[in-house]
Design a protein around this motif. Structure first.
Motif, PDB file in Angstrom:
ATOM      1  N   UNK A  69       0.826  -1.223   0.000  1.00 32.68           N
ATOM      2  CA  UNK A  69       0.000   0.000   0.000  1.00 32.68           C
ATOM      3  C   UNK A  69       0.850   1.259   0.000  1.00 32.68           C
ATOM      4  N   UNK A  70       1.938   1.222  -0.746  1.00 28.02           N
ATOM      5  CA  UNK A  70       2.868   2.356  -0.760  1.00 28.02           C
ATOM      6  C   UNK A  70       2.166   3.659  -1.140  1.00 28.02           C
ATOM      7  N   UNK A  71       1.172   3.543  -2.034  1.00 25.55           N
ATOM      8  CA  UNK A  71       0.473   4.760  -2.478  1.00 25.55           C
ATOM      9  C   UNK A  71      -0.190   5.484  -1.309  1.00 25.55           C
ATOM     10  N   UNK A  72      -0.677   4.727  -0.334  1.00 27.29           N
ATOM     11  CA  UNK A  72      -1.320   5.380   0.818  1.00 27.29           C
ATOM     12  C   UNK A  72      -0.300   6.163   1.641  1.00 27.29           C
ATOM     13  N   UNK A  73       0.927   5.659   1.664  1.00 26.32           N
ATOM     14  CA  UNK A  73       1.982   6.376   2.386  1.00 26.32           C
ATOM     15  C   UNK A  73       2.388   7.624   1.603  1.00 26.32           C
ATOM     16  N   UNK A  74       2.443   7.473   0.289  1.00 25.09           N
ATOM     17  CA  UNK A  74       2.903   8.595  -0.546  1.00 25.09           C
ATOM     18  C   UNK A  74       1.969   9.795  -0.455  1.00 25.09           C
ATOM     19  N   UNK A  75       0.679   9.527  -0.240  1.00 24.69           N
ATOM     20  CA  UNK A  75      -0.290  10.625  -0.124  1.00 24.69           C
ATOM     21  C   UNK A  75       0.075  11.550   1.040  1.00 24.69           C
ATOM     22  N   UNK A  76       0.684  10.978   2.058  1.00 24.31           N
ATOM     23  CA  UNK A  76       0.990  11.764   3.260  1.00 24.31           C
ATOM     24  C   UNK A  76       2.303  12.510   3.214  1.00 24.31           C
ATOM     25  N   UNK A  77       2.981  12.432   2.071  1.00 20.59           N
ATOM     26  CA  UNK A  77       4.274  13.126   1.961  1.00 20.59           C
ATOM     27  C   UNK A  77       4.058  14.519   1.371  1.00 20.59           C
ATOM     28  N   UNK A  78       4.594  15.527   2.052  1.00 18.78           N
ATOM     29  CA  UNK A  78       4.517  16.882   1.523  1.00 18.78           C
ATOM     30  C   UNK A  78       5.582  17.008   0.442  1.00 18.78           C
ATOM     31  N   UNK A  79       5.159  17.360  -0.765  1.00 20.03           N
ATOM     32  CA  UNK A  79       6.122  17.344  -1.866  1.00 20.03           C
ATOM     33  C   UNK A  79       7.061  18.549  -1.828  1.00 20.03           C
ATOM     34  N   UNK A  80       6.470  19.747  -1.675  1.00 22.86           N
ATOM     35  CA  UNK A  80       7.326  20.932  -1.701  1.00 22.86           C
ATOM     36  C   UNK A  80       7.770  21.248  -0.274  1.00 22.86           C
TER      37      UNK A  80
END
Lengths: 459, 170
Positions: free
Chosen positions: A419-430
């Motif tokens: 479920x890596x995508x669920x973790x990626x949602x929580x990463x602030x990109x900028x």
């Protein structure tokens, strides 16, 4: 004694056959009328301790506490003979693995079964004293076990010269005072000795030097409860109980918790599939939601997916699927529940319950929680997921004193894998560089609580 | 927020005397083990059962009763989460915060308790009635969300049930 057929429904559920939750547990007289204590009587009359050990080995009984270690092999390391001296049998009744609720059922509803099992197993290893290490919160179980012990002692089934023979056996209930780590075999021994529950280095194994330095066997409640039935009905019968579903013998207390329609715990043939548990016994997922992921046997097992539901639930099959059967009680996550949140909850548990004995666990787990809280609230930093993946290695097998931290990493690594995508949602990109190195907890999330310092004065 | 300081027992406080009942319970526990140290938790629990918690002054007295050093017993008392080292309310509410309850309404249950009691984890209501604590898996996962009040297990508990359950503990 004739071999009872595994097809006879009366003997298909040996562990729970006498359990009627509405009616409560059987007293000694009723329990004996149903065949209780006949295994102990038979052993003391006709069998040498080594014969009992041999039967358990032959039955391929594997430990039901989570690791699945063959019970017969564990016992075979215990020194026997007239010079072996004082030995101990300890029942691990510290059931605290999140998602696990099977031993409570056995102890509350069939206490005499465990008392007989303890006596029988103690006879097999020639232990003179036994302890049931019971978690403090199991108040009802403590009461019922103490009553069963008193009844058994009054009937000569425990105490000095059991059933008039040469062997004596004293059995005590020892209640704990919290701390999940007490379920770890060597930490349990430290705790029982009145020390902080830190694990001990192995070797020496408890079978050689355990409680007070004496040879000790530690077995889980469900494991022990199987032994009287194996002795009465034979190893062949025990192996047939799985109805050919798997290579692992016997029945298993399986269960379902989480958002299922009818969560519960049932004794079923070893190798029953998780699909049968969820769809037949637990009545499927609640509110028509789809299943997203499931833990096969407690908090310290890797998540599996819906496509794994048809695997037989046994130690080796689930291991090949990349997880562990653990305790065999599955926890289901519904499609609308967050995996990051679930893993954060799991890691908070492990972090709080670390005994603090070794650095990777003591320091690594709170760090893991901190990162997961950030990701859960959309404040994760670039690189956090990679850092978590590194953690699963830094805290993995071989890096720590016991299996606590490696167990904590199992749900984390599998959640990232699937479920890596669920973790990626929580990463602030900028990234706002002014926020680096600063972690403020979002409102509403508790600080990592130190239980030792919790209760505050009424102000 | 005050800094958390884990204070070791102050061994020079007022004299602490075990009641007959407490002493009897400690002595009974000692008969179960070949070594007095093993009665550590039983001894601490004996005092906690009657007083609700284990005051600092009790440590050297209990340590002497079981034949170990006060420092060793303090080490045990501070390790185990169910030994309370500060006064608690008349009723201790332990809310299961493990995974199965997390998936079946723990957040809502905790929120309702915090709202109704006006306290958070580790705190006691002003009237001394309740102390609120989290606890790990209570082994009743089929009945999530669960909590224990004193020795009673409650589950499944929904937010709407909370007021009724609390009302039964005066």
């Amino acid at each position: 004694m004739s071999l009872r057929s595994a097809n006879d429904p009366k003997y298909q559920k040996p562990l729970t056959r006498l359990i009627d939750v509405a009616a409560g547990p059987l007293g000694l007289k009723d329990h004996e009328a149903e065949g209780g204590y006949s295994a102990l009587r038979k052993a003391l009359k006709d069998l040498k301790p080594q014969d009992v050990q041999a039967k358990v080995k032959e039955a391929n009984l594997r430990g039901r506490g989570g690791a699945g270690f063959p019970t017969g092999i564990k016992w075979s390391l215990i020194p026997m003979g007239p010079d072996a001296g004082t030995k101990y049998l300890v029942c691990n009744a510290d059931e605290m693995e999140p998602g696990t609720f099977k031993d409570r059922l056995l102890m509350e509803q069939s206490p005499h079964q465990l008392v007989e099992a303890m006596a029988l197993c103690a006879y097999a290893i020639q232990a003179q004293t036994g302890y049931i290490f019971l978690r403090g919160e199991y108040v009802v179980a403590a009461e019922r076990l103490n009553q069963a012990i008193a009844e058994a002692r009054a009937a000569g089934l425990l105490g000095q010269n059991v059933l008039g023979g040469a062997w004596s056996f004293e059995l005590y209930v020892h209640t704990g005072a919290g701390r999940y780590i007490c379920g770890e075999e060597t930490a349990l021994i430290n705790s029982l000795e009145g020390r902080r529950a830190n694990p001990r280095a192995k070797p020496p194994f408890p079978q050689i030097a355990g409680l007070w330095g004496r040879p000790t066997i530690v077995n889980n409640v469900e494991t022990l409860c199987n032994v009287p039935h194996i002795l009465l009905n034979g190893s062949a019968w025990f192996k047939e109980l799985n109805q050919g579903k798997t290579s692992d013998a016997g029945t298993k207390l399986y269960g379902v918790s989480g958002r299922a329609n009818k969560p519960g715990c049932w004794e079923l043939p070893m190798g029953t599939t998780a699909r049968e548990l969820l769809e037949v016994h637990a009545g499927g997922m609640r509110d028509g939601k789809k299943l997203k992921a499931w833990l096969p046997g407690g908090a310290s097992t890797d998540f599996l997916l819906p496509e794994h539901l048809d695997l037989p639930m046994d130690f080796d099959t689930i291991a090949r699927a990349g997880s562990r059967m653990g305790t065999g009680l599955i926890t289901v996550v519904a499609e609308d529940q967050s995996m990051v949140s679930a893993v954060r909850n799991l890691e908070e548990f492990f972090s709080r319950e670390s005994c603090g004995w070794c650095t990777p666990c003591r320091d690594g787990l709170p760090w893991t929680v901190k990162i997961l809280r950030a990701i859960e609230t959309g404040q994760g930093q670039t690189g956090d997921i990679e850092l978590l993946s590194k953690m699963t290695r830094w805290l993995g097998p071989g890096r720590t004193f016991c299996a606590h931290a490696p167990g904590a990493m199992e749900p984390l690594q599998s959640a990232i894998k699937y479920f890596r995508d669920e973790f990626e949602i929580g990463i602030v990109c900028d990234i706002d560089s002014s926020k680096l190195d600063v972690c403020t907890l979002p409102a509403g999330l508790p600080d990592i609580t130190d239980h030792r310092d919790l209760a505050t004065k009424a102000s | 927020m005050t800094d958390k300081v884990i204070k070791l027992a102050d061994l020079n406080k007022t004299a602490f005397v075990l009641s007959d009942e407490e002493r009897h319970e400690v002595e009974h526990a000692l008969t179960h083990y070949p070594d007095g140290r093993a009665a550590s938790i039983d001894a601490l629990k004996a005092v906690q059962k009657h007083r609700g918690w284990v005051p600092d002054e009790a440590i050297p007295v209990l340590a002497e009763a079981i034949g170990i050093s006060a420092a060793d017993l303090e080490g045990v008392a501070t390790f185990y989460s169910l030994i309370f080292r500060r006064p608690v309310g008349r009723h201790v509410i332990k809310v299961c915060d493990s995974i199965s309850c997390h998936l079946t309404g723990y957040d809502e249950l905790r929120g309702e308790l915090v709202k109704q009691l006006g306290i958070n984890y580790g705190q006691t209501t002003k009237d001394g009635r309740y102390t609120l604590l989290p606890i790990c898996c209570l082994g009743a996962c089929d009945r999530g969300a669960t909590m224990m009040i004193d020795d009673d297990l409650h589950g499944p508990v929904e937010p709407k049930d909370v007021a009724g359950i609390l009302g039964t503990y005066s």
